[in-house]
Write a protein that holds these residues in place. Structure first.
Motif, mmCIF file in Angstrom:
data_model
loop_
_atom_site.group_PDB
_atom_site.id
_atom_site.type_symbol
_atom_site.label_atom_id
_atom_site.label_comp_id
_atom_site.label_asym_id
_atom_site.label_seq_id
_atom_site.Cartn_x
_atom_site.Cartn_y
_atom_site.Cartn_z
ATOM 1 N N ARG A 101 0.833 -1.192 0.000
ATOM 2 C CA ARG A 101 0.000 0.000 0.000
ATOM 3 C C ARG A 101 0.871 1.245 0.000
ATOM 4 O O ARG A 101 1.883 1.298 0.686
ATOM 5 C CB ARG A 101 -0.856 0.011 1.268
ATOM 6 C CG ARG A 101 -1.759 1.211 1.444
ATOM 7 C CD ARG A 101 -3.117 0.788 1.156
ATOM 8 N NE ARG A 101 -4.001 1.873 0.888
ATOM 9 C CZ ARG A 101 -5.278 1.816 1.191
ATOM 10 N NH1 ARG A 101 -5.764 0.754 1.786
ATOM 11 N NH2 ARG A 101 -6.067 2.797 0.870
ATOM 12 N N VAL A 107 0.939 4.447 1.621
ATOM 13 C CA VAL A 107 0.263 4.861 2.846
ATOM 14 C C VAL A 107 -0.025 6.358 2.862
ATOM 15 O O VAL A 107 -1.136 6.781 3.153
ATOM 16 C CB VAL A 107 1.100 4.472 4.090
ATOM 17 C CG1 VAL A 107 0.447 4.973 5.377
ATOM 18 C CG2 VAL A 107 1.310 2.965 4.142
ATOM 19 N N LYS A 108 0.999 7.167 2.537
ATOM 20 C CA LYS A 108 0.829 8.612 2.684
ATOM 21 C C LYS A 108 1.761 9.379 1.769
ATOM 22 O O LYS A 108 2.899 8.979 1.555
ATOM 23 C CB LYS A 108 1.119 9.011 4.140
ATOM 24 C CG LYS A 108 1.138 10.505 4.387
ATOM 25 C CD LYS A 108 0.159 10.934 5.410
ATOM 26 C CE LYS A 108 0.009 12.454 5.382
ATOM 27 N NZ LYS A 108 -0.113 13.068 6.636
ATOM 28 N N HIS A 141 -4.150 6.504 -0.967
ATOM 29 C CA HIS A 141 -3.318 6.919 0.148
ATOM 30 C C HIS A 141 -3.902 8.117 0.886
ATOM 31 O O HIS A 141 -4.703 8.871 0.347
ATOM 32 C CB HIS A 141 -1.916 7.284 -0.357
ATOM 33 C CG HIS A 141 -1.946 8.291 -1.462
ATOM 34 N ND1 HIS A 141 -2.061 7.924 -2.784
ATOM 35 C CD2 HIS A 141 -1.893 9.651 -1.450
ATOM 36 C CE1 HIS A 141 -2.072 9.011 -3.546
ATOM 37 N NE2 HIS A 141 -1.977 10.074 -2.758
ATOM 38 N N GLU A 176 3.876 0.868 2.571
ATOM 39 C CA GLU A 176 3.940 -0.403 3.278
ATOM 40 C C GLU A 176 4.360 -1.453 2.256
ATOM 41 O O GLU A 176 3.836 -1.489 1.134
ATOM 42 C CB GLU A 176 2.579 -0.771 3.852
ATOM 43 C CG GLU A 176 2.564 -2.097 4.579
ATOM 44 C CD GLU A 176 1.179 -2.519 5.042
ATOM 45 O OE1 GLU A 176 1.089 -3.595 5.661
ATOM 46 O OE2 GLU A 176 0.193 -1.793 4.779
#
Length: 154
Positions: free
Chosen positions: A90, A92-93, A128, A151
């Motif tokens: 993923r 994430v941010k 995200h 991730e």
């Protein structure tokens, strides 16, 4: 060919090698299942994409700059994962810093240039969390700087 490699190919994107840090930091750090990418500035033709949103760069051009940052970040992320972006669980941010005038308020739209490309490349894994800030200046006068947390597995 992996799904990610296929999407990049379809989009005509060739990932660049990791850029040499311009100061006392490393391009990425892995901690457990997270990879933290240092801030990447927008580049055009290999040089900092200099300018300020609301002064001499419009929102559409800023989106192109943010997209260019996303391509550089994917190159760094690929290097962090030994060339295997399929290991991304993923994104994430993202945190985006947009060099902008005090009255410019479309930092979120500029940052869409990076977010949308990451979504195209990673699909559901690319959705995200995000922050977009207007700042008085970015290193080397670049118009956009973005950092990323992903991730990963293995």
């Amino acid at each position: 060919m992996s799904q990610i490699a296929q999407r990049l190919s379809e989009l005509g994107i060739v990932l660049p090698p990791v850029a040499v840090p311009a100061a006392a930091y490393v391009p990425f750090v892995r901690s457990g299942n997270l990879v933290f990418l240092s801030g990447h500035i927008a580049k055009k033709e290999g040089k900092p994409w200099v300018g300020q949103l609301g002064k001499n760069i419009d929102t559409a051009t800023g989106q192109q700059a943010a997209r260019a940052v996303a391509i550089d970040m994917m190159g760094t992320l690929s290097a962090a994962l030994d060339g295997d972006l399929e290991r991304v669980v993923r994104i994430v941010k993202l945190m985006s810093l947009v060099n902008s005038t005090p009255d410019y308020t479309e930092q979120h739209l500029v940052t869409n240039g990076a977010s949308e490309l990451i979504g195209q490349v990673f699909g559901e894994r690319g959705l995200h969390a995000r922050s977009a800030f207007g700042v008085a200046q970015v290193p080397l006068g670049a118009c956009v700087e973005i950092e990323l947390i992903a991730e990963v597995r293995g």
